[in-house]
Each structure stands twice: as C-alpha cells, then as structure tokens.
Design a protein around this motif. Structure first.
Motif, PDB file in Angstrom:
ATOM      1  N   PHE A  48       0.814  -1.419   0.005  1.00  0.00           N
ATOM      2  CA  PHE A  48       0.066   0.108   0.110  1.00  0.00           C
ATOM      3  C   PHE A  48       0.972   1.187   0.102  1.00  0.00           C
ATOM      4  O   PHE A  48       0.450   2.126   0.612  1.00  0.00           O
ATOM      5  CB  PHE A  48      -0.955   0.299   1.288  1.00  0.00           C
ATOM      6  N   GLY A  49       2.020   1.334  -0.743  1.00  0.00           N
ATOM      7  CA  GLY A  49       2.791   2.525  -0.823  1.00  0.00           C
ATOM      8  C   GLY A  49       4.306   2.514  -1.529  1.00  0.00           C
ATOM      9  O   GLY A  49       4.225   1.087  -2.256  1.00  0.00           O
ATOM     10  N   GLU A  50       5.004   3.532  -1.378  1.00  0.00           N
ATOM     11  CA  GLU A  50       6.122   3.115  -2.019  1.00  0.00           C
ATOM     12  C   GLU A  50       7.135   3.860  -0.938  1.00  0.00           C
ATOM     13  O   GLU A  50       6.824   4.617   0.033  1.00  0.00           O
ATOM     14  CB  GLU A  50       6.100   4.267  -3.427  1.00  0.00           C
ATOM     15  N   ARG A  51       8.368   3.540  -1.135  1.00  0.00           N
ATOM     16  CA  ARG A  51       9.523   3.972  -0.183  1.00  0.00           C
ATOM     17  C   ARG A  51      10.705   3.785  -1.254  1.00  0.00           C
ATOM     18  O   ARG A  51      10.973   3.064  -2.131  1.00  0.00           O
ATOM     19  CB  ARG A  51       9.804   2.936   0.869  1.00  0.00           C
ATOM     20  N   LYS A  52      11.755   5.109  -1.027  1.00  0.00           N
ATOM     21  CA  LYS A  52      13.015   4.970  -1.645  1.00  0.00           C
ATOM     22  C   LYS A  52      13.650   3.777  -0.966  1.00  0.00           C
ATOM     23  O   LYS A  52      13.646   3.486   0.309  1.00  0.00           O
ATOM     24  CB  LYS A  52      13.672   6.224  -1.525  1.00  0.00           C
ATOM     25  N   TYR A  53      14.596   3.034  -1.746  1.00  0.00           N
ATOM     26  CA  TYR A  53      15.120   1.807  -1.025  1.00  0.00           C
ATOM     27  C   TYR A  53      16.184   2.128  -0.003  1.00  0.00           C
ATOM     28  O   TYR A  53      16.164   1.481   1.091  1.00  0.00           O
ATOM     29  CB  TYR A  53      15.947   1.014  -2.288  1.00  0.00           C
ATOM     30  N   ASP A  54      16.785   3.214  -0.134  1.00  0.00           N
ATOM     31  CA  ASP A  54      17.615   3.381   0.859  1.00  0.00           C
ATOM     32  C   ASP A  54      16.872   3.903   2.190  1.00  0.00           C
ATOM     33  O   ASP A  54      17.264   4.231   3.277  1.00  0.00           O
ATOM     34  CB  ASP A  54      18.541   4.547   0.664  1.00  0.00           C
ATOM     35  N   GLU A  55      15.653   4.580   2.293  1.00  0.00           N
ATOM     36  CA  GLU A  55      14.753   4.672   3.190  1.00  0.00           C
ATOM     37  C   GLU A  55      13.902   3.790   3.844  1.00  0.00           C
ATOM     38  O   GLU A  55      13.249   3.913   4.809  1.00  0.00           O
ATOM     39  CB  GLU A  55      13.945   6.031   2.950  1.00  0.00           C
ATOM     40  N   LEU A  56      14.064   2.456   3.441  1.00  0.00           N
ATOM     41  CA  LEU A  56      13.332   1.331   3.835  1.00  0.00           C
ATOM     42  C   LEU A  56      13.820   0.734   4.934  1.00  0.00           C
ATOM     43  O   LEU A  56      15.118   0.564   5.082  1.00  0.00           O
ATOM     44  CB  LEU A  56      13.162   0.154   2.420  1.00  0.00           C
ATOM     45  N   VAL A  57      13.110   0.244   5.827  1.00  0.00           N
ATOM     46  CA  VAL A  57      13.497  -0.191   7.337  1.00  0.00           C
ATOM     47  C   VAL A  57      13.185  -1.540   7.206  1.00  0.00           C
ATOM     48  O   VAL A  57      13.532  -2.125   8.274  1.00  0.00           O
ATOM     49  CB  VAL A  57      12.782   0.719   8.446  1.00  0.00           C
ATOM     50  N   GLY A  58      12.437  -2.122   6.304  1.00  0.00           N
ATOM     51  CA  GLY A  58      11.917  -3.614   6.285  1.00  0.00           C
ATOM     52  C   GLY A  58      13.172  -4.384   5.681  1.00  0.00           C
ATOM     53  O   GLY A  58      14.077  -4.205   5.337  1.00  0.00           O
ATOM     54  N   ASN A  59      12.606  -5.660   5.227  1.00  0.00           N
ATOM     55  CA  ASN A  59      13.159  -6.659   4.772  1.00  0.00           C
ATOM     56  C   ASN A  59      12.466  -7.065   3.477  1.00  0.00           C
ATOM     57  O   ASN A  59      11.391  -7.792   3.783  1.00  0.00           O
ATOM     58  CB  ASN A  59      13.601  -7.739   5.492  1.00  0.00           C
ATOM     59  N   VAL A  60      12.853  -6.985   2.169  1.00  0.00           N
ATOM     60  CA  VAL A  60      12.154  -7.206   0.966  1.00  0.00           C
ATOM     61  C   VAL A  60      12.980  -7.675  -0.094  1.00  0.00           C
ATOM     62  O   VAL A  60      14.202  -7.399  -0.284  1.00  0.00           O
ATOM     63  CB  VAL A  60      11.503  -5.790   0.341  1.00  0.00           C
ATOM     64  N   ALA A 132       4.236  -8.493 -13.445  1.00  0.00           N
ATOM     65  CA  ALA A 132       5.165  -7.586 -13.609  1.00  0.00           C
ATOM     66  C   ALA A 132       6.554  -7.694 -12.477  1.00  0.00           C
ATOM     67  O   ALA A 132       7.618  -7.855 -12.926  1.00  0.00           O
ATOM     68  CB  ALA A 132       4.888  -6.166 -13.423  1.00  0.00           C
ATOM     69  N   GLU A 133       6.138  -7.941 -11.169  1.00  0.00           N
ATOM     70  CA  GLU A 133       7.071  -8.225 -10.346  1.00  0.00           C
ATOM     71  C   GLU A 133       6.385  -8.970  -9.120  1.00  0.00           C
ATOM     72  O   GLU A 133       5.107  -9.007  -8.815  1.00  0.00           O
ATOM     73  CB  GLU A 133       7.415  -7.106  -9.799  1.00  0.00           C
ATOM     74  N   ILE A 134       7.309  -9.764  -8.294  1.00  0.00           N
ATOM     75  CA  ILE A 134       6.761 -10.528  -7.307  1.00  0.00           C
ATOM     76  C   ILE A 134       7.765 -10.049  -6.033  1.00  0.00           C
ATOM     77  O   ILE A 134       8.919 -10.268  -6.162  1.00  0.00           O
ATOM     78  CB  ILE A 134       6.630 -12.036  -7.337  1.00  0.00           C
ATOM     79  N   LYS A 135       7.251  -9.470  -5.172  1.00  0.00           N
ATOM     80  CA  LYS A 135       8.043  -9.100  -3.869  1.00  0.00           C
ATOM     81  C   LYS A 135       7.625 -10.202  -2.575  1.00  0.00           C
ATOM     82  O   LYS A 135       6.295 -10.630  -2.538  1.00  0.00           O
ATOM     83  CB  LYS A 135       7.958  -7.916  -3.281  1.00  0.00           C
ATOM     84  N   VAL A 136       8.784 -10.418  -1.683  1.00  0.00           N
ATOM     85  CA  VAL A 136       8.229 -11.032  -0.520  1.00  0.00           C
ATOM     86  C   VAL A 136       8.678 -10.048   0.572  1.00  0.00           C
ATOM     87  O   VAL A 136       9.805  -9.653   0.939  1.00  0.00           O
ATOM     88  CB  VAL A 136       9.295 -12.433  -0.281  1.00  0.00           C
ATOM     89  N   LEU A 137       7.610  -9.656   1.385  1.00  0.00           N
ATOM     90  CA  LEU A 137       7.779  -8.880   2.608  1.00  0.00           C
ATOM     91  C   LEU A 137       7.759  -9.652   3.905  1.00  0.00           C
ATOM     92  O   LEU A 137       6.961 -10.574   4.245  1.00  0.00           O
ATOM     93  CB  LEU A 137       6.644  -7.888   2.632  1.00  0.00           C
ATOM     94  N   LYS A 138       8.918  -9.627   4.491  1.00  0.00           N
ATOM     95  CA  LYS A 138       9.345 -10.700   5.485  1.00  0.00           C
ATOM     96  C   LYS A 138       9.392 -10.057   7.220  1.00  0.00           C
ATOM     97  O   LYS A 138       9.504 -10.934   7.734  1.00  0.00           O
ATOM     98  CB  LYS A 138      10.591 -11.269   5.307  1.00  0.00           C
ATOM     99  N   ASP A 139       9.484  -8.790   7.024  1.00  0.00           N
ATOM    100  CA  ASP A 139       9.736  -7.905   8.319  1.00  0.00           C
ATOM    101  C   ASP A 139       8.281  -7.609   8.920  1.00  0.00           C
ATOM    102  O   ASP A 139       7.706  -7.421   8.198  1.00  0.00           O
ATOM    103  CB  ASP A 139      10.902  -6.950   8.233  1.00  0.00           C
ATOM    104  N   PRO A 140       8.141  -7.409  10.348  1.00  0.00           N
ATOM    105  CA  PRO A 140       7.053  -7.123  10.926  1.00  0.00           C
ATOM    106  C   PRO A 140       6.363  -5.750  10.275  1.00  0.00           C
ATOM    107  O   PRO A 140       5.118  -5.652  10.209  1.00  0.00           O
ATOM    108  CB  PRO A 140       7.046  -7.121  12.077  1.00  0.00           C
ATOM    109  N   VAL A 141       7.305  -4.750  10.223  1.00  0.00           N
ATOM    110  CA  VAL A 141       6.804  -3.453   9.692  1.00  0.00           C
ATOM    111  C   VAL A 141       6.278  -3.460   8.429  1.00  0.00           C
ATOM    112  O   VAL A 141       5.311  -2.890   8.081  1.00  0.00           O
ATOM    113  CB  VAL A 141       8.086  -2.420  10.025  1.00  0.00           C
ATOM    114  N   ASP A 613      13.494  -8.872  13.257  1.00  0.00           N
ATOM    115  CA  ASP A 613      14.167  -8.855  11.867  1.00  0.00           C
ATOM    116  C   ASP A 613      15.349  -7.857  11.847  1.00  0.00           C
ATOM    117  O   ASP A 613      15.060  -6.629  12.022  1.00  0.00           O
ATOM    118  CB  ASP A 613      13.145  -8.815  10.809  1.00  0.00           C
ATOM    119  N   ILE A 614      16.541  -8.398  11.735  1.00  0.00           N
ATOM    120  CA  ILE A 614      17.674  -7.416  11.745  1.00  0.00           C
ATOM    121  C   ILE A 614      18.594  -7.991  10.381  1.00  0.00           C
ATOM    122  O   ILE A 614      18.962  -8.892  10.390  1.00  0.00           O
ATOM    123  CB  ILE A 614      18.625  -7.587  12.989  1.00  0.00           C
ATOM    124  N   ASN A 615      18.960  -6.671   9.792  1.00  0.00           N
ATOM    125  CA  ASN A 615      19.614  -6.973   8.499  1.00  0.00           C
ATOM    126  C   ASN A 615      20.406  -5.857   8.332  1.00  0.00           C
ATOM    127  O   ASN A 615      20.541  -4.834   8.557  1.00  0.00           O
ATOM    128  CB  ASN A 615      18.668  -7.285   7.303  1.00  0.00           C
TER     129      ASN A 615
END
Length: 932
Positions: A48-60, A132-141, A613-615
């Motif tokens: 439900f949105g967009e993030r700049k990759y360097d500003e992403l706090v998750g694990n995708v 077009a694309e498949i993403k896997v979102l794995k972190d709780p945020v 989740d820590i990366n």
C-alpha cells in the motif's frame, strides 16, 4: 540424471562460485563498467505504498516477471522455486492442474499469504505472463498494514500495466515436452518370484515348506515369457505411460496509452498433459486466461483504476485410472488381457490399468475464475498539501464443477489354460456397465469481496521527510457448504520519518477484527516498529571507493491469527446417524439423535507471534552486493485441545474445549551475495542466496512424564530408535534369558535372526519410547538458490539452481523402499536403501520389529537441482525492422535438468511422485517472441 559420486564437490563449487541475481540491490545493470550501480534512492513498491530503497526499514526481496517467464510452467509456484531468499517451495507431484506444492517462508512453522494488486487472492491461477514483479515482505513493519494474518511473510504480486505515449503488441509461443525426472523401478516377475521365495524361507527358518512358493519351472516361464497369459510379466510403467507429454503456451499482450490513459491487455492459452498411453482422456488441462488493466486520469486530481481478469480451465482424466495402481500391482498378478480385447483381473484386483485408462469413461473438471478491481485516487493537495485518498474495491468469484461419465469396466479372470498356456475358459468377475449420461460430481464455489480505503500524507521539510498512511480494510470470504463466511476488518496506521535519507524510522499500529472469535475477543491491537541507518551516507564513508552502499535495518512487531476455525467459542452438536442409535417416537420412522461434538470456550484469544528482523546490506566496488539477516519468531497461544495434558476421565477429546496453550519459536539467518557488471559486449550477473532456520517446541499438548518430553525439540524433529545392527541367534538367546533389552512393542519370542536391533539408551532392559531420540528432521532447514545471467550481443544465457539441505527422509513409510507381505518389490530389495543400508529381511507377513521408526530408515534428503536453463537470441534490430517488427527473440528452455542427491531411484524432492502420484517432470521447450 543423478550424480551421487561428486555430490559434495558440486554443491561446494556452486555455493562458492555462483551468486544470486535475486539480491535486492542487484536489480539493474548500466551501460558501461564505470557506471554499473543501483540508484538506491529509486522508489520501490511496498504494501500500500512506495519507499525509496535507502529509506526502507524493512526486509524485502523481489523477482521480475521477465525472469519468471524463463521457466516454461503453468504454475507460478514452480517458476518461483529457488528465486527468492526464504521462500521454500517443494513440489509434491506432477499432477496437472493441482495445487501440489508445500510452501512456507523461512521455516516449516511459517505460512504466508498472497496479495495480488493489493488484495488477498490465490496464486495458483495467475499466469506468469501477467506478472510484472513479485516481492516477498518478511519483516513485521512491512507486513503491519495488513494485520490479522499470522504469517512469516506476504507474497506481493504486481501485474503489468500500460505504457505512456507508447504502443506495443507482443506475441509469444512455446512448444515442448515434459519427461519424468525419475520413474520407480520394480523387479520383473522372475526376480520377484525369486525374492518372494526368500521371504517364505525367512519365515520358516531358512526352509522352503513343501508346496510353497514358486517352482523353478514357473520362474523359468516368467523369464522367457513363452506362456505370457499363464505366467505374465507386466512392466506397468512401460506399458501404461508414455515417455513424455506435450506442452503448449501461447500468449499475446498489448501495452498502450497516452498521458491520460494507459491500457494493458493479455490473452493466453496453455495446455499440457497426455502421459497415459491408452484412452481418449489422459490427464491434461487446457487453460484460457484474460486480463485487462486500465489507468485513467479524469483530471489533475482524480485517477481511476479498473482491472479485470478471467480464467477458464478444463481438466480431463479417465474415469478410474490411478497412478498408485502401477506401483501396487505385482508384475505377475494378471496379464493385461484375458483374451483379445477382454480385460483381465483377479477377484482381489479389478482395477486393470488398461480398462481404467481406455474404458472407464471420463471426469471433466471445469474451473472458472473472475477477479475485478475498481479504484479511485483523489489528490487533495488543494485541501491539505501532500494528502491523497485511494478507495479500492475488489470482487472475485471462483467455481469448480465436475461432470462425470464413469463406466464400470468388464473384468475377466482366466479359469483354465490349454496345453500351451493360452486362455481356455474365462470367469466374469465384474460386469461391464456403461454410463448413459453425465452426472454432477464436485460443485464448489467461493466468493470474496474486499474494500480498502487508503489515505496518504507525504511531505518534505528541508532535511526531514514524513510519510503517513491510514488504511481501512473490510473483507468477506464465502465458501460453498461452510456454515459461516470468513469476515475480517481492520484499521491500520503507519508513519515513516527520514532525516537526510540516513536515519529512518517507521511505526505501525493495526486494530484488527475477525468473526472467528467471540465478541469479547474479536479485536486485537498489533504494533510494529522499525529503524534504519544508511551508514554509507555518513561523512566518513560518503566518498568511499570501496564501500558504495551500507545500510543497517531492524524491526520488531506483533502479528496475530484471525483465521482460526469459526465458532470454536460456541457449543456444537451434530446428528448421530449410526443406525443402532436411532429411535422411534410414535412412528415407524427412525429418528437420529443429536450428538455433542464441541464444547464452547468464549475466552479463546488470538494466537500471536513476536517477530524480530535485523539485516545489514551493502555494495562494494560498485559490483559486489551482500545482505545478511537474522530473524526470530516467538509464537504463543496456539490453539489446542489438551487431550494429552488433561486426564481422560473428564471426558476425552470431545468434551474438552479448545484453548490457547501452545508455544513455539523459529530462528534463523539469511545470506545474499551478488556480483554484476559489464566487460565489452559481455554483461553478467551471478550470485547465491541461502536461508537457514530451526524451530523449537516450547509448550505443547504432551502427556506429562518426568522421564520423557519433546519440549525443546524442533517442530520437524523425527524421534525414533537408534539401529545398532542385526540380531544374531546369540543375541536372541540372551534376550529371552533376560540378559538383553526386550522390545515393548511385540512378543520377544517373535524376533528372528536378521531383524534390526535397537539401542537400549537408558539401559533399563526394555526397548520403548524412553529409548527414542531425535534421529532426523522431516523438512529442509537449509534452502539455497543460485542464478546466472550472461549476455553477449544478442545472445543471453540464464541458469538457476535450487538446493535443500539439512533434510532427512523417513523412508519406511513408502512401499517403494519397504517391501513385505504382498507388496510389490522394488529394486531397493536387491540394491539396498539410499542410505547404504541393506533392505531388511523379507517376510510374507508384517514385520513389526523392522517397521519401527528408527535411524535404519533415515536417508539424507538433501538435493541440488539445475532447476532452469534458458538460452535466447534476439535478432539484430536492423534485421527485425526490415520485416516491420520490433523485437524478435528465439528461446530454448530446459527445467530440472539434473539432480545431485543420495536418493537416486526416485526424485528426492518428492518420494511419492511416480509412486502414488504423477511423477515430477523435466521440460524441454522452444519458443518465439515477437513485438511490434
């Protein structure tokens, strides 16, 4: 093809030398060596949105649709295997048109949900070409905004959309064959008879009783086949299966639009099947799929989105053929024909595969699915700067219906033979009965609707950037013949803050509700927090030649399960239809009483999982990428009936309520490496990814016993006895004299010389459950994948590997590896088991001792597969333009080309494939793609 001798060397070579293209920061390649880099400030889509990759706090992690189409398969799951870190996908069989995969994220206690274009939808029926694309979102945020589903991840699928100011039509055709990766091998009739004689001798102290077993003359007839009716020798797999089956895929796509309106349209046809050799209805499937995606701007402030997809499939098969028949019928049970065009059988076996394939009629399964989405986006910047609202509604329906016309096949047994062994008289065992009309079989449907209303506020104030999302979600799923619909509602908020793009923080709060719970516990508040630090933007690294990008992320959150069985909080009664419980009440009509089946518990609450989740990830020398992750899940309050904890005297399972009791953990690591670049006309991208995890039972429904517990075991641990050799006569004599451990599971006097002997671990003189230890684990704890992309001018080579390790298989639960009684004998009887052990002593009865779960039956299930190879050539543009075409591309494909494993006679990915189900397949295909 299996490679056992060089297994360890090959696995080590691939693990060291090959690195995965799926690394989340290695997704683009520039035009020359000096500028090969990923712009980490580019936006990427999240839930439900967009993030700049360097500003992403998750694990995708993500994979593009262009990479998936390299795998010529109907199912997306098959093409995804090995592509994404943490996504475990094991194919159970090759049954056409079935959802035949075991899938989970990060560990065997972690499920996932699939969301297609923002809504929860099944993955099985979407064609690869639409993606077009498949993403896997794995972190709780990253998952928090879609609360109420206790999963280890969200598989986020984005379908293709139209272009601005560009029109393109693309057509692709693929044709090829699929061949079984492994076909089970069984003894022929002569060898079976010889081995069966040994089983009789084993049962009688090494002596063949008079009149028992097969004579030398009979074995000779089985071998020379001079009397095939009287002494048949049927190779069922060779007789009833083709060497290959055909596949066809045709796909057309249109991308178009202008500044105001963009359109994407897709139409495709897929077909595969035909492994059976006889009859008009071999297992096969025809699929037609359509999709239309529309994006339109009414004006500068209002946008509309309208999507529609349709799916029509027909799966046909013979009325009564079962793959398991081929592995069950011994080669000398009966000839295929009792006479010309007369199907043979016996009183015990009336399922002759020829009759089942060619004469039993058909079952036709029709699948219809329609999915629709309508949405608007209102830009309210004139009201509040940076504010937008996006309501979206989805309505999906699916229907599956069987139309059957199933015949009863006439079966005959040869009663007498002439002097040459030919049929003389026949006995009719089963009268032929031809169906005169179709009947309705399964008739299932599902209906789902969902509403998302999303608000977004996005502002930048100098070095400060703030993004806030608010989501209201409501959905309902209705399934045929279920008492209740599954209803869910939630309101979720998410806020993201970034300072100079270096320090990032995000928090989310979801308030979710589900009708699976009583009113007092129907709603749950679920928080999530995350933070990220782009270290490479600090002044001491900003201009580093070595370290181009370095980021540290951490996330914590709580998820909960809103999809438990409905109405566990209510008493339940069912009709007891057993005749001897019926009664009469002033009538001759029998009435059935109601039976109590479930006791209520209104205090049932949501099972929850605490996730960490820590990366850390980065890029070195502009070419080398890496990412390392640690994850930790703690699940509490899983729902059980405490039938083992509570004494049975209080009423047993039926009179115990469901309660929140269980507790388990899952911990592990992920590692991704990549290397990418360009040298002259060569482009390359190579890499690997690896996921390791282990679960732990913390609190389980287990009988209290101070001397035995499985608490602390992994969820997938296999407990059994340690095999320490074979009984000798002196061992048996000592045991019966009281000087050796006595088995608790059988009469010790029935132990024979050559039976498997087990260790008395606690040395109490009895072999029982207190001597059982962890002897293996039933699911893979290690998954690794590797992809290679090489390009030279118009030639491209793509290869992907898939491997599973730390994986054990308990093989005494399949009749392929364990032959006894009247089971069919596989070559394992002679060649031994894949772990190097000899097949246990044959017997014509049930070997209670040798069938115990033990280390004797544990085989290393690890394997490495060359999963996919695609070689393509793109015609130079000056040549394609001369024939008024855009891109012209030729392909050749291969899948499952070789396997490295200790298990060589079956496909190690599934030990039931080819035995009780259709085998797994290798694919060899060619294709052509043109655009204009």
């Amino acid at each position: 093809m299996m490679f056992h001798k060089y297994k360890n060397k090959i696995v080590l070579f691939v693990a060291i030398m090959v690195m995965s293209y799926s690394s989340s920061i290695a997704q683009q390649m520039a035009e020359n060596t000096d500028s090969i880099q990923v712009d980490v400030s580019d936006p990427i889509s999240v839930l439900f949105g967009e993030r700049k990759y360097d500003e992403l706090v998750g694990n995708v992690n993500s994979v593009s649709g262009d990479e998936l189409v390299n795998y010529p398969a109907i199912s997306v799951e098959e093409s995804l295997a090995g592509k994404l870190p943490g996504l475990f996908i094991l194919q159970n069989n090759g049954n056409v048109g079935e959802n035949n995969f075991t899938t989970y994220i990060r560990g065997n206690s972690g499920s996932y949900i699939v969301m297609i274009d923002g809504f929860e939808r099944p993955l099985i029926n979407i064609p690869i070409e639409q993606i077009a694309e498949i993403k896997v979102l794995k972190d709780p945020v990253s998952k928090a905004l879609y609360g109420g589903s206790m999963t280890n991840g969200i598989v986020l699928v984005t379908t293709k959309r139209g272009f601005k100011n560009k029109n393109e039509f693309r057509a692709t055709i693929q044709r090829g064959i699929k061949m079984p990766t492994a076909i089970p091998e069984y003894l022929n009739a002569a060898d079976y008879a010889t081995q069966y004689n040994k089983a009789i001798e084993n049962d009688n102290g090494g002596i063949m009783p008079d009149g028992a077993g097969y004579t030398d003359e009979q074995i000779a007839y089985y071998k020379d086949q001079s009397r095939p009716y009287q002494y048949p020798d049927v190779d069922y797999y060779d007789e009833f299966l083709n060497n290959s089956m055909n596949i066809t895929r045709v796909n057309t796509e249109y991308y178009g639009g202008n500044e105001k309106t963009q359109v994407y349209f897709q139409a495709g046809y897929q077909n595969e099947g035909g492994l059976e050799k006889y009859g008009e209805y071999p297992l096969g499937m025809d699929l037609i799929n359509l999709r239309g995606n529309l994006d339109a701007n009414f004006n500068d402030y209002i946008k509309v989105l309208a999507d529609f997809s349709g799916y029509l499939g027909e799966r046909s098969r013979s009325g009564k053929f079962e793959m398991a028949t081929l592995s069950d019928r011994r080669p000398n049970d009966y000839p295929i024909f009792a006479a010309q065009d007369t199907v043979a059988g016996t009183a015990s076996f009336k399922d002759n595969p020829y009759g089942a394939q060619a004469q039993s009629g058909y079952i036709k399964e029709t699948y219809v699915q329609m999915q629709s989405t309508i949405g608007f986006e209102f830009d309210l910047r004139n009201v509040v700067k940076g504010l937008s609202i996006k309501p979206t509604f989805a309505f999906d329906i699916a229907h599956q219906q069987n139309l059957n016309k199933v015949n009863t096949v006439g079966i005959y047994e040869i009663a007498e033979f002439d002097e040459d062994g030919n049929p003389l008289t026949l006995n009719e065992l089963q009268l032929e009965n031809l169906a005169t009309s179709q009947t309705l079989g399964d008739d299932n449907y599902s209906k789902r609707w969902a509403l998302n209303i999303q608000g977004n506020w996005n502002r930048t104030f100098g070095d400060h950037k703030v993004n806030a999302d608010l989501l209201y979600h409501m959905s309902s799923l209705a399934i045929a013949r279920t008492l209740d619909d599954y209803n869910k509602t939630s309101i979720s908020g998410r806020a993201h803050y970034s300072y100079k793009g270096k320090y990032n923080a995000e928090g989310a709060l979801a308030y979710v509700g589900s009708t699976s719970y009583a009113k007092e516990n129907r709603y749950k508040l679920l928080p999530a927090l995350g933070a990220g630090w782009v270290i490479s933007k600090e002044s001491f690294l900003e201009n580093s030649f070595v370290l181009n990008f370095l980021k540290l992320n951490g996330a914590w959150g709580i998820t909960a399960d809103g999809t438990i069985g409905n109405r566990l909080w209510q008493d339940s009664w069912t009709i007891n239809s057993v005749d001897n419980n019926a009664y009469k009440l002033n009538s001759s009509v029998l009435l059935n009483p109601a039976k109590f089946s479930r006791i209520a518990n209104e205090n049932i609450d949501w099972p929850t999982t605490r996730e960490i989740d820590i990366n850390v990830e980065g890029r070195l020398f502009k070419h080398f990428g890496f990412k390392a992750t640690y994850f930790d899940y703690l699940t509490t309050g899983t729902i059980n009936k405490l039938n083992n904890v509570m004494p049975g005297i209080i009423g047993g399972n039926s009179y115990l309520p469901s309660v929140n009791y269980g507790e388990r953990a899952l911990r592990g690591t992920e590692l991704e490496l990549s290397y990418f670049g360009k040298t002259g006309d060569w482009t390359y991208s190579i890499g690997t990814h690896m996921t390791m995890s282990k679960s732990e039972k913390i609190k389980i429904n287990e009988l209290p016993d101070p001397n035995y517990t499985t608490v602390g075991d992994a969820v997938d641990d296999i407990r059994g006895y340690n095999a320490i050799g074979y009984y000798s006569q002196s061992d048996i004599d000592n045991m019966l004299a009281g000087n050796g451990a006595v088995p608790s599971y059988m009469d010790p006097s029935d132990i024979r010389v050559g039976n498997i002997m087990y260790q008395d671990v606690n040395e109490d003189g009895v072999i029982d459950k207190y001597d059982q230890e962890v002897i293996g684990n039933s699911t893979p704890r290690l998954m690794y994948g590797a992809n290679i992309n090489l390009g030279w001018k118009g030639i491209e080579l793509y290869a992907s590997f898939l491997g599973y390790g730390q994986y054990d298989r308990l093989i005494n639960n399949t009749n392929y590896y364990h032959a006894y009684d009247t089971r069919k004998y596989s070559t394992a009887v002679v060649n031994g088991l894949p772990n190097g052990n000899a097949h246990p002593m044959l017997t014509t009865g049930t070997p209670v001792n040798d069938t115990q779960t033990s280390s004797y039956w544990i085989a290393d299930g690890s394997f490495l597969k060359l999963k996919n190879v695609t070689l393509s050539y793109t015609l130079p543009s000056h040549l394609s333009e001369t024939i008024h075409l855009g891109e012209v591309k030729f392909y050749v494909y291969g899948t499952n080309l070789f396997t490295v494993s200790e298990i060589n006679d079956l496909d190690p990915e599934s030990l039931t494939a080819g035995v009780v189900d259709y085998p797994l397949f290798s694919t060899y295909a060619a294709g052509l793609s043109i655009s204009f």
